[in-house]
Design an enzyme around this catalytic site. Structure first.
Site, PDB file in Angstrom:
ATOM      1  N   ASP A 149      -0.106   5.174   1.194  1.00  0.00           N
ATOM      2  CA  ASP A 149      -0.501   6.359   1.368  1.00  0.00           C
ATOM      3  C   ASP A 149      -0.538   5.240   3.139  1.00  0.00           C
ATOM      4  O   ASP A 149      -1.562   5.151   3.223  1.00  0.00           O
ATOM      5  CB  ASP A 149      -1.974   6.691   1.613  1.00  0.00           C
ATOM      6  CG  ASP A 149      -1.990   7.426   0.790  1.00  0.00           C
ATOM      7  OD1 ASP A 149      -2.432   8.380   0.312  1.00  0.00           O
ATOM      8  OD2 ASP A 149      -1.552   6.741  -0.693  1.00  0.00           O
TER       9      ASP A 149
ATOM     10  N   ASP B 198       0.842  -1.522  -0.124  1.00  0.00           N
ATOM     11  CA  ASP B 198      -0.304   0.399   0.237  1.00  0.00           C
ATOM     12  C   ASP B 198       1.040   1.248   0.226  1.00  0.00           C
ATOM     13  O   ASP B 198       2.220   1.521   0.161  1.00  0.00           O
ATOM     14  CB  ASP B 198      -1.148  -0.150   1.376  1.00  0.00           C
ATOM     15  CG  ASP B 198      -1.722   1.087   1.280  1.00  0.00           C
ATOM     16  OD1 ASP B 198      -2.190   1.629   0.372  1.00  0.00           O
ATOM     17  OD2 ASP B 198      -1.740   1.551   2.605  1.00  0.00           O
TER      18      ASP B 198
END
Length: 341
Positions: free
Chosen positions: A127, A125
């Site tokens: 963020d 991922d």
């Protein structure tokens, strides 16, 4: 005494760890993993009382330690790996270890022994995982719609909206945000501590890496071009008209289901099985991909995600994941030196 200590029972656990900590860890080579399970202990400091309580817990569970390695022993980061033999029900065991870790002030990460190796593909991922920000929230604050976007995010967390619905609503609020403003923001996004070290080490190990993000390709490519050794990028594309965001969305949206699909597609394209893949993320929409590979690491995650993910790291930088591959500080340093040449 060898730092790769062998021991037949629980009583010497604290003593053996303490003795091993006095040895030159940077020169030690961790023992080959032969046990069905590995338990990795991470702590700022390790005290004998903590180890005694851990030994008592292992005894009560009938989990037999067969070897101990000190992977790190430096100020602010001490890592012990135990090889374990026993009848371990993974889901129940990892939850019990999460609770015990909170009680003792330790992080206790359980994994199958065969996963203590370098992966061939690592998916991340972006963020709040590779970077210390939620980009869409930062854009919303600058655009003056931070509170509205935050309310939509909260609604999604309550289960009133799924990710796709919430993403479309938030993007509509960003209509008119200029591409020039995005270019100013990108260099200011803080990289997550340990991210660069982890990705450089993975590249030195021959592991391919991918960003699978519900954020934006604009920022993911900026990171790839300027900061992070990443091979593949899959994220949401921003739609511009006349140098400003239209507020629209370009399908397909990268949500949790798509992250899992992309992980499987990249692995297939590389000719890899899922047991050669790991995934790292912090949010509920990362859980589908965290459940697929050899390791699924919840990083600095909310309690719900931490409780559902197979593994979790909370109090350390992203490069702490390297210890779950069975690497010591000495081996990690050698990899980083090799990557710099």
């Amino acid at each position: 005494m060898d730092a790769n200590a062998q021991f037949p029972d629980f009583a010497p656990l604290a003593t053996l760890c303490q003795q091993s900590f006095s040895l030159p860890v940077a020169e030690a080579v961790p023992a080959a993993v032969t046990a069905p399970w590995c338990l990795t202990l991470l702590a700022v400091e390790v005290e004998a009382a903590q180890l005694h309580k851990l030994a008592e817990f292992l005894r009560e569970c009938h989990w037999q330690p067969t070897a101990v390695d000190i992977l790190a022993a430096r100020p602010g980061c001490n890592v012990v790996r135990l090889q374990l033999d026993g009848d371990i029900a993974f889901n129940a065991a990892r939850l019990a270890l999460l609770e015990l870790g909170l009680e003792l002030g330790l992080e206790l990460v359980l994994q199958q022994g065969h996963t203590q190796r370098a992966p061939k593909l690592a998916c991340f991922d972006m963020d709040s995982t590779l970077i210390q920000a939620e980009v869409i929230d930062e854009l919303a604050k600058i655009a003056g719609v931070g509170d509205q976007v935050a309310e939509i995010t909260l609604s999604a967390m309550r289960g009133e909206l799924d990710f796709q619905q919430s993403f479309r609503k938030r993007m509509r609020l960003l209509k008119g945000f200029t591409e020039a403003s995005l270019a100013e923001i990108a260099p200011r996004i803080p990289i997550m501590p340990g991210a660069q070290r982890l990705l450089l080490a993975l590249r030195a190990l021959g592991c391919k890496t991918a960003i699978l993000s519900g954020g934006f390709t604009y920022f993911a490519h900026y990171l790839q071009d300027n900061h992070l050794a990443v091979d593949f990028v899959h994220a949401n594309q921003l739609e511009f008209d006349g140098g400003a965001l239209t507020g629209g969305v370009i399908d397909p949206i990268v949500d949790g289901a798509r992250k899992a699909l992309l992980l499987q597609e990249i692995a297939s394209d590389l000719g890899l099985s899922l047991d050669q893949v790991i995934a790292v993320g912090d949010g509920a929409n990362d859980l589908p991909m965290l459940s697929l590979g050899a390791l699924g690491i919840a990083f600095h995650a909310k309690p719900k995600v931490r409780a559902e993910a197979p593994q979790a790291i909370d109090g350390f930088g992203l490069d702490a994941a390297l210890y779950l591959f069975g690497l010591s500080d000495g081996q990690i340093s050698a990899l980083l030196e090799a990557s710099a040449q």
